[in-house]
Motif scaffolding. Sequence first.
Motif, PDB file in Angstrom:
ATOM      1  N   THR A  24       0.805  -1.218   0.000  1.00 51.45           N
ATOM      2  CA  THR A  24       0.000   0.000   0.000  1.00 51.45           C
ATOM      3  C   THR A  24       0.841   1.274   0.000  1.00 51.45           C
ATOM      4  N   ARG A  25       2.149   1.155   0.022  1.00 52.79           N
ATOM      5  CA  ARG A  25       3.001   2.346   0.022  1.00 52.79           C
ATOM      6  C   ARG A  25       2.842   3.101  -1.300  1.00 52.79           C
ATOM      7  N   ARG A  26       2.746   4.412  -1.235  1.00 55.81           N
ATOM      8  CA  ARG A  26       2.645   5.261  -2.419  1.00 55.81           C
ATOM      9  C   ARG A  26       3.934   6.045  -2.597  1.00 55.81           C
ATOM     10  N   LEU A  27       4.404   6.105  -3.836  1.00 53.69           N
ATOM     11  CA  LEU A  27       5.645   6.789  -4.157  1.00 53.69           C
ATOM     12  C   LEU A  27       5.409   7.737  -5.331  1.00 53.69           C
ATOM     13  N   LYS A  53       8.473  10.276 -11.523  1.00 49.33           N
ATOM     14  CA  LYS A  53       8.316  11.277 -12.584  1.00 49.33           C
ATOM     15  C   LYS A  53       7.078  12.143 -12.363  1.00 49.33           C
ATOM     16  N   LYS A  54       6.954  12.647 -11.141  1.00 45.91           N
ATOM     17  CA  LYS A  54       5.893  13.559 -10.724  1.00 45.91           C
ATOM     18  C   LYS A  54       4.507  12.914 -10.670  1.00 45.91           C
ATOM     19  N   HIS A  55       4.465  11.578 -10.803  1.00 47.63           N
ATOM     20  CA  HIS A  55       3.196  10.860 -10.706  1.00 47.63           C
ATOM     21  C   HIS A  55       3.170  10.086  -9.383  1.00 47.63           C
ATOM     22  N   ILE A  56       2.097  10.269  -8.609  1.00 47.61           N
ATOM     23  CA  ILE A  56       1.943   9.513  -7.374  1.00 47.61           C
ATOM     24  C   ILE A  56       1.301   8.173  -7.714  1.00 47.61           C
ATOM     25  N   MET A  57       2.006   7.102  -7.379  1.00 42.25           N
ATOM     26  CA  MET A  57       1.569   5.758  -7.762  1.00 42.25           C
ATOM     27  C   MET A  57       1.774   4.803  -6.594  1.00 42.25           C
ATOM     28  N   VAL A  60      16.837  -1.090 -10.399  1.00 37.27           N
ATOM     29  CA  VAL A  60      16.629   0.066  -9.536  1.00 37.27           C
ATOM     30  C   VAL A  60      15.989   1.183 -10.339  1.00 37.27           C
ATOM     31  N   ILE A  61      15.229   2.033  -9.644  1.00 39.49           N
ATOM     32  CA  ILE A  61      14.546   3.142 -10.279  1.00 39.49           C
ATOM     33  C   ILE A  61      14.486   4.304  -9.291  1.00 39.49           C
ATOM     34  N   ASP A  62      14.550   5.543  -9.827  1.00 40.52           N
ATOM     35  CA  ASP A  62      14.454   6.736  -8.985  1.00 40.52           C
ATOM     36  C   ASP A  62      13.018   6.945  -8.524  1.00 40.52           C
ATOM     37  N   VAL A  63      12.852   7.268  -7.244  1.00 42.29           N
ATOM     38  CA  VAL A  63      11.525   7.571  -6.700  1.00 42.29           C
ATOM     39  C   VAL A  63      11.655   8.688  -5.670  1.00 42.29           C
TER      40      VAL A  63
END
Length: 432
Positions: free
Chosen positions: A217-220, A223-227, A261-264
Amino acid sequence: MYDSKTALQTRVQLEDFLGIFSPHFSVPLLKFIGQMLFGIQAAKSVLLTRIGHELREGTTPKKTEERLCRNLGTASLGDQIHKAVMREAARLVHRRTLIIVDPSDIQKPYAKKMDYLARTWDGSRGEKGEGLGYWGCMAIACENGGRRVVPLQFRVWSAKDPLYRSENEEIEKVVDSICAETKRRGIYVYDRGGDRIEFFLYFLRKGLDFIVRLIKTRRLVWKKHIMEVEQVARICHTPYEAWIEFNAHGEDEPTRISFGVIDVCLPEDAERPEVGGAKLRLVVVRGFGKTPMMLLTTLALEDTRDAVWEVVQGYLTRWRVEETIRFVKQSYHVEEVRNLMFARVRNVAALVLAVTYFVTVRLGLYQKRAVLRQHITNVARRIFGTPEFHYYAIADGVRDLFMRHARWNPAISRKKERPNPQMEFDFDYSSA
């Protein structure tokens, strides 16, 4: 080497270990701590009646138990023991050393009169159970990819304690005490229980590196999108592969994994400006099941296999050293504690930490004590030999030696041993 000689040398090592406590305690309290450390190992129990029996003082068991109980209620005893152990252990914590924070509990389902009994976590159901007991937390240092551990903290608290505020605050106190001695060195590793915005805020404010496994359920922010984190994980490419010989169930079996890995960022939060917009990295690991493992970290700043693998291996190391928590609770039967006053329960936990440090570090890691360690494990008479995780064998061997060949009546040593860790330990810190 005869068992009696091994027992004598082991007792001498315990006397030397008492030297780390001498700056913090008077001689009578230092004598009490020595008796407790000896008795807990000889009895493999925290019950005062069994400890008193192993001391063999020549007085009545009731008098021995009353004296131990009275000293166990000394104010700040546990805090001073933790401080002494942490000062000794801090030199073994380096910049890349993992500090594994693992919440635990002490189950007391049949207790009625012990102070501040509260409902504890039922791990099988994933919720608070019907049983009573105490909450707690153990912190252990370990090198990435290794299994040799350095106990740092073993704290106990209760939600019914009038001084209790929140679990977050209690765990932050544990980390604060570690930071005070290690100068913020180390990488903090936490399971899904650490996926809380309060912890992220705390770690970032303190400037601590961390690896935390995220819940679904964590939201991150990507690219400026909350997902939701699972959506971000689907986007993440996992180009790196590895075979490991360990899985989440503690079994040694070959498992093929892929990772990337990905930037968040954490979502913007007006009430927490120091957290909102902070750039972090999400490491995604596939191969352990249908749902990928998702690790939020301040590490893996470069998109290279070695940088990402450090994070993956760091969390897998946490799985491997979970056995240390079971070792502490099973070897010394911590859940047998029957002290009615909660302050004494907390002090018992501190004494168990000191015993665990003596077994795992003073006996388990020093290279110059390898011969003594081998004789101790031989006394345990393991049918299938001594495994890599040899602490059970050491604890069993010390118990047999102290029970049959030793008696605790030493002169208190005030000499504080400070060996060079680069020369005295089994593993190499040169890469830390």
